[in-house]
Design a protein around this motif. Sequence first.
Motif, PDB file in Angstrom:
ATOM      1  N   TYR A 146       0.884  -1.257  -0.047  1.00 36.93           N
ATOM      2  CA  TYR A 146      -0.108   0.060   0.205  1.00 36.93           C
ATOM      3  C   TYR A 146       0.895   1.162  -0.021  1.00 36.93           C
ATOM      4  O   TYR A 146       1.958   1.271   0.464  1.00 36.93           O
ATOM      5  CB  TYR A 146      -1.029   0.038   1.157  1.00 36.93           C
ATOM      6  CG  TYR A 146      -2.064  -1.165   1.044  1.00 36.93           C
ATOM      7  CD1 TYR A 146      -3.163  -0.826   0.541  1.00 36.93           C
ATOM      8  CD2 TYR A 146      -1.681  -2.302   1.473  1.00 36.93           C
ATOM      9  CE1 TYR A 146      -4.360  -1.708   0.438  1.00 36.93           C
ATOM     10  CE2 TYR A 146      -2.731  -3.322   1.199  1.00 36.93           C
ATOM     11  CZ  TYR A 146      -4.081  -2.981   0.883  1.00 36.93           C
ATOM     12  OH  TYR A 146      -5.229  -3.976   0.636  1.00 36.93           O
ATOM     13  N   PRO A 147       0.173   2.370  -0.444  1.00 36.51           N
ATOM     14  CA  PRO A 147       1.096   3.490  -0.476  1.00 36.51           C
ATOM     15  C   PRO A 147       1.658   3.986   0.917  1.00 36.51           C
ATOM     16  O   PRO A 147       0.977   3.739   1.811  1.00 36.51           O
ATOM     17  CB  PRO A 147      -0.031   4.524  -0.991  1.00 36.51           C
ATOM     18  CG  PRO A 147      -1.020   3.856  -1.724  1.00 36.51           C
ATOM     19  CD  PRO A 147      -1.073   2.646  -1.044  1.00 36.51           C
ATOM     20  N   GLY A 148       2.860   4.360   1.047  1.00 39.95           N
ATOM     21  CA  GLY A 148       3.626   4.682   2.062  1.00 39.95           C
ATOM     22  C   GLY A 148       3.798   3.561   3.152  1.00 39.95           C
ATOM     23  O   GLY A 148       4.497   3.644   4.178  1.00 39.95           O
ATOM     24  N   GLU A 149       3.769   2.209   2.664  1.00 39.51           N
ATOM     25  CA  GLU A 149       4.080   1.147   3.489  1.00 39.51           C
ATOM     26  C   GLU A 149       5.507   0.603   3.007  1.00 39.51           C
ATOM     27  O   GLU A 149       5.664   0.448   1.730  1.00 39.51           O
ATOM     28  CB  GLU A 149       3.056   0.094   3.043  1.00 39.51           C
ATOM     29  CG  GLU A 149       3.172  -1.258   3.976  1.00 39.51           C
ATOM     30  CD  GLU A 149       2.164  -2.112   3.848  1.00 39.51           C
ATOM     31  OE1 GLU A 149       1.642  -2.685   4.858  1.00 39.51           O
ATOM     32  OE2 GLU A 149       1.580  -2.331   2.708  1.00 39.51           O
ATOM     33  N   ILE A 150       6.334   0.133   4.003  1.00 36.00           N
ATOM     34  CA  ILE A 150       7.564  -0.675   3.625  1.00 36.00           C
ATOM     35  C   ILE A 150       7.322  -2.154   3.904  1.00 36.00           C
ATOM     36  O   ILE A 150       7.102  -2.432   5.256  1.00 36.00           O
ATOM     37  CB  ILE A 150       8.684   0.019   4.409  1.00 36.00           C
ATOM     38  CG1 ILE A 150       8.649   1.542   4.450  1.00 36.00           C
ATOM     39  CG2 ILE A 150      10.021  -0.533   3.987  1.00 36.00           C
ATOM     40  CD1 ILE A 150       8.782   2.151   3.082  1.00 36.00           C
ATOM     41  N   LEU A 151       7.720  -3.043   2.856  1.00 39.57           N
ATOM     42  CA  LEU A 151       7.685  -4.342   3.142  1.00 39.57           C
ATOM     43  C   LEU A 151       8.999  -4.787   3.184  1.00 39.57           C
ATOM     44  O   LEU A 151       9.857  -4.546   2.118  1.00 39.57           O
ATOM     45  CB  LEU A 151       6.886  -5.186   2.115  1.00 39.57           C
ATOM     46  CG  LEU A 151       6.981  -6.619   1.929  1.00 39.57           C
ATOM     47  CD1 LEU A 151       6.545  -7.041   3.404  1.00 39.57           C
ATOM     48  CD2 LEU A 151       6.422  -7.188   0.931  1.00 39.57           C
ATOM     49  N   ALA A 152       9.480  -5.639   4.119  1.00 41.50           N
ATOM     50  CA  ALA A 152      10.907  -6.334   4.279  1.00 41.50           C
ATOM     51  C   ALA A 152      10.629  -7.646   3.707  1.00 41.50           C
ATOM     52  O   ALA A 152      10.031  -8.459   4.160  1.00 41.50           O
ATOM     53  CB  ALA A 152      11.584  -6.155   5.356  1.00 41.50           C
ATOM     54  N   VAL A 153      11.640  -7.990   3.033  1.00 43.89           N
ATOM     55  CA  VAL A 153      11.572  -9.579   2.522  1.00 43.89           C
ATOM     56  C   VAL A 153      13.044 -10.407   2.936  1.00 43.89           C
ATOM     57  O   VAL A 153      14.060  -9.605   2.607  1.00 43.89           O
ATOM     58  CB  VAL A 153      11.457  -9.885   0.682  1.00 43.89           C
ATOM     59  CG1 VAL A 153      11.500 -11.284   0.762  1.00 43.89           C
ATOM     60  CG2 VAL A 153      10.276  -8.968   0.389  1.00 43.89           C
ATOM     61  N   VAL A 154      12.828 -11.098   3.911  1.00 46.14           N
ATOM     62  CA  VAL A 154      13.768 -11.498   4.651  1.00 46.14           C
ATOM     63  C   VAL A 154      14.089 -13.337   4.293  1.00 46.14           C
ATOM     64  O   VAL A 154      13.133 -14.010   3.920  1.00 46.14           O
ATOM     65  CB  VAL A 154      14.027 -11.194   6.126  1.00 46.14           C
ATOM     66  CG1 VAL A 154      13.968  -9.815   6.414  1.00 46.14           C
ATOM     67  CG2 VAL A 154      12.857 -12.096   6.720  1.00 46.14           C
ATOM     68  N   GLY A 155      15.324 -13.416   4.705  1.00 45.08           N
ATOM     69  CA  GLY A 155      15.629 -15.121   4.309  1.00 45.08           C
ATOM     70  C   GLY A 155      17.178 -15.117   4.244  1.00 45.08           C
ATOM     71  O   GLY A 155      17.852 -14.272   3.956  1.00 45.08           O
ATOM     72  N   GLU A 156      17.787 -16.321   4.105  1.00 41.72           N
ATOM     73  CA  GLU A 156      19.040 -16.671   3.935  1.00 41.72           C
ATOM     74  C   GLU A 156      19.344 -16.591   2.701  1.00 41.72           C
ATOM     75  O   GLU A 156      18.402 -16.561   1.842  1.00 41.72           O
ATOM     76  CB  GLU A 156      19.318 -18.006   4.588  1.00 41.72           C
ATOM     77  CG  GLU A 156      18.594 -19.211   4.037  1.00 41.72           C
ATOM     78  CD  GLU A 156      18.928 -20.435   4.902  1.00 41.72           C
ATOM     79  OE1 GLU A 156      19.663 -20.426   5.650  1.00 41.72           O
ATOM     80  OE2 GLU A 156      18.193 -21.479   4.410  1.00 41.72           O
TER      81      GLU A 156
END
Length: 258
Positions: free
Chosen positions: A30-40
């Motif tokens: 969504y606008p203004g949202e930060i998504l982190a994608v994590v993993g090894e």
Amino acid sequence: MTDLPLLSVRSITRRYGRHVGCEDVSFDLYPGEILAVVGESGSGKTTLLNCISCRMQPTAGTVSYRMRDGETRDLAALTEAERRFLMRTDWGFVHQNPADGLRMRVSAGANIGERMMAVGERHYGRIRASAEDWLSRVEIPGARIDDRPTAFSGGMRQRLQIARNLVTGPRLVFMDEPTGGLDVSVQARLLDLLRSLVAEMGLSAVVVTHDLAVARLLSHRMMVMRRGRVVEHGLTDRVLDDPQDAYTQLLVASILEV
């Protein structure tokens, strides 16, 4: 944040022959949202980032983006020219290695000015003034405007890459390990800068990182990947403070033990 997503990802899959890069990944940003994608390493997070940012063709699935006019478009249906324009203007991409996102043989000012010219700016004075302004915003002395990135430290190159990406006022920025390869003190300074710029500009971002501290500091939501699949997805603080999946628990525990 509005009720309508800026980016909609549905069942994205990428295979390399029999090997799975990522499989059946879906989410809304969504606008203004930060998504982190994590993993090894090898979890599929960079493959996913490349698929949703038009740098790689997915094997299956769709990615839709809400344009500035409010129309939501399937990115696969865009012409090559439309995709290139989107990537030069409304999107930013911050590479782990700044040399991949900069033109190393031209000046710092020219690196920033080139993005401005992509949106139609032709006035030399305005381009140079904006470049100087953005250098100061990313804590690079204005006197370095005519220096080439080859003369900069790794941290300065990364800050220049950020300025180059943000000068056009993008709505969505993709970041691939933005603090990778930098020493701890430089990382902390860069993260503070990123966090303040993202908040100030109201940016949306997808941040790929193996560093859970980076995810906690920058993101609202977190997606944990393992072997190409999403194993956990939720609010960042919830995922880190109360992980449900055994793999996420292992990731969090390994950080705590350091």
